[in-house]
Design a protein around this motif. Structure first.
Motif, PDB file in Angstrom:
ATOM      1  N   ILE A  54       0.868  -1.182   0.000  1.00 40.70           N
ATOM      2  CA  ILE A  54       0.000   0.000   0.000  1.00 40.70           C
ATOM      3  C   ILE A  54       0.905   1.232   0.000  1.00 40.70           C
ATOM      4  O   ILE A  54       1.693   1.420   0.923  1.00 40.70           O
ATOM      5  CB  ILE A  54      -0.931   0.036   1.221  1.00 40.70           C
ATOM      6  N   THR A  55       0.775   2.047  -1.048  1.00 35.87           N
ATOM      7  CA  THR A  55       1.576   3.263  -1.168  1.00 35.87           C
ATOM      8  C   THR A  55       0.676   4.481  -1.003  1.00 35.87           C
ATOM      9  O   THR A  55      -0.372   4.569  -1.628  1.00 35.87           O
ATOM     10  CB  THR A  55       2.283   3.322  -2.537  1.00 35.87           C
ATOM     11  N   ASN A  56       1.120   5.398  -0.163  1.00 29.74           N
ATOM     12  CA  ASN A  56       0.419   6.656   0.059  1.00 29.74           C
ATOM     13  C   ASN A  56       1.176   7.737  -0.710  1.00 29.74           C
ATOM     14  O   ASN A  56       2.254   8.149  -0.303  1.00 29.74           O
ATOM     15  CB  ASN A  56       0.381   6.983   1.551  1.00 29.74           C
ATOM     16  N   THR A  57       0.615   8.186  -1.834  1.00 32.88           N
ATOM     17  CA  THR A  57       1.269   9.212  -2.646  1.00 32.88           C
ATOM     18  C   THR A  57       0.870  10.623  -2.222  1.00 32.88           C
ATOM     19  O   THR A  57       1.292  11.592  -2.841  1.00 32.88           O
ATOM     20  CB  THR A  57       0.946   9.023  -4.151  1.00 32.88           C
ATOM     21  N   ASN A  58       0.078  10.726  -1.174  1.00 34.83           N
ATOM     22  CA  ASN A  58      -0.374  12.025  -0.677  1.00 34.83           C
ATOM     23  C   ASN A  58       0.709  12.716   0.136  1.00 34.83           C
ATOM     24  O   ASN A  58       1.713  12.109   0.506  1.00 34.83           O
ATOM     25  CB  ASN A  58      -1.636  11.842   0.186  1.00 34.83           C
ATOM     26  N   ASP A  59       0.455  13.979   0.457  1.00 34.88           N
ATOM     27  CA  ASP A  59       1.380  14.761   1.279  1.00 34.88           C
ATOM     28  C   ASP A  59       1.104  14.613   2.767  1.00 34.88           C
ATOM     29  O   ASP A  59       1.828  15.176   3.587  1.00 34.88           O
ATOM     30  CB  ASP A  59       1.289  16.250   0.908  1.00 34.88           C
ATOM     31  N   SER A  60       0.028  13.899   3.122  1.00 32.95           N
ATOM     32  CA  SER A  60      -0.289  13.706   4.532  1.00 32.95           C
ATOM     33  C   SER A  60      -0.472  12.219   4.835  1.00 32.95           C
ATOM     34  O   SER A  60      -0.819  11.433   3.950  1.00 32.95           O
ATOM     35  CB  SER A  60      -1.555  14.487   4.908  1.00 32.95           C
TER      36      SER A  60
END
Length: 166
Positions: A54-60
């Motif tokens: 699971i990759t979080n590409t967001n800034d938060s």
């Protein structure tokens, strides 16, 4: 004609996934689910598990807070913990943190989605429909292939160098 065939072959080669590329299963709201697979211990097993990156590409930061599926009576987020030299599975309280800009691995011997009280067989080549619920990104539906052989070595089965979460 020959030039058209060569151009088509070149275009196909450029658009084909490379050996090191990941299989993206779902992508929504800055969250990317890739390289997932599910497995059960056997045809008569009452439990199974799903693994993925699971990759979080967001800034938060975000947090995986729930997983749902009709394949089981209960679906829980689990991890392994050592107690008195014995590995024990435990439900993760409060969800699994997915830090901004990072990949968290749900893998054998670590964090994973646990299916308790299977309501159907997890047969090789079939698939499990799931909904992953994130604190910020919301609900993300994903279909995970059943692969009873992948990850036999205890690993996730890919070459990510990312952290496996905690």
């Amino acid at each position: 004609m020959r030039h058209m065939i060569l151009a088509a072959l070149a275009a196909a080669a450029l658009s084909a996934p490379t050996a090191g590329s990941a299989e993206v299963l779902a992508e929504a709201n800055g969250i990317v689910i890739e390289e997932g697979y599910a497995r059960a211990a056997g045809a008569s097993a009452r439990t199974g598990a799903a693994f993925m990156a699971i990759t979080n590409t967001n800034d938060s930061d975000d947090r995986l807070i729930e997983a749902r599926s009709d394949i089981a009576e209960r679906v829980e987020l689990h991890t392994h913990q050592m107690k008195d030299g014995v590995a024990q599975m435990r439900q993760v309280e409060g969800g699994i943190p997915i830090p901004a800009g990072e990949t968290v691995l749900l893998e054998r011997g670590g964090l994973h989605v646990m299916f308790l009280g299977l309501t159907g067989e997890m047969a090789e080549g079939s698939a499990v429909d799931m909904v992953l619920v994130f604190e910020t990104a919301g609900e993300i539906p994903v279909t995970i292939p059943v692969d009873l052989m992948r990850g036999q070595d205890g690993g996730h089965g890919h070459g990510h160098g990312a952290a496996s979460g905690g």
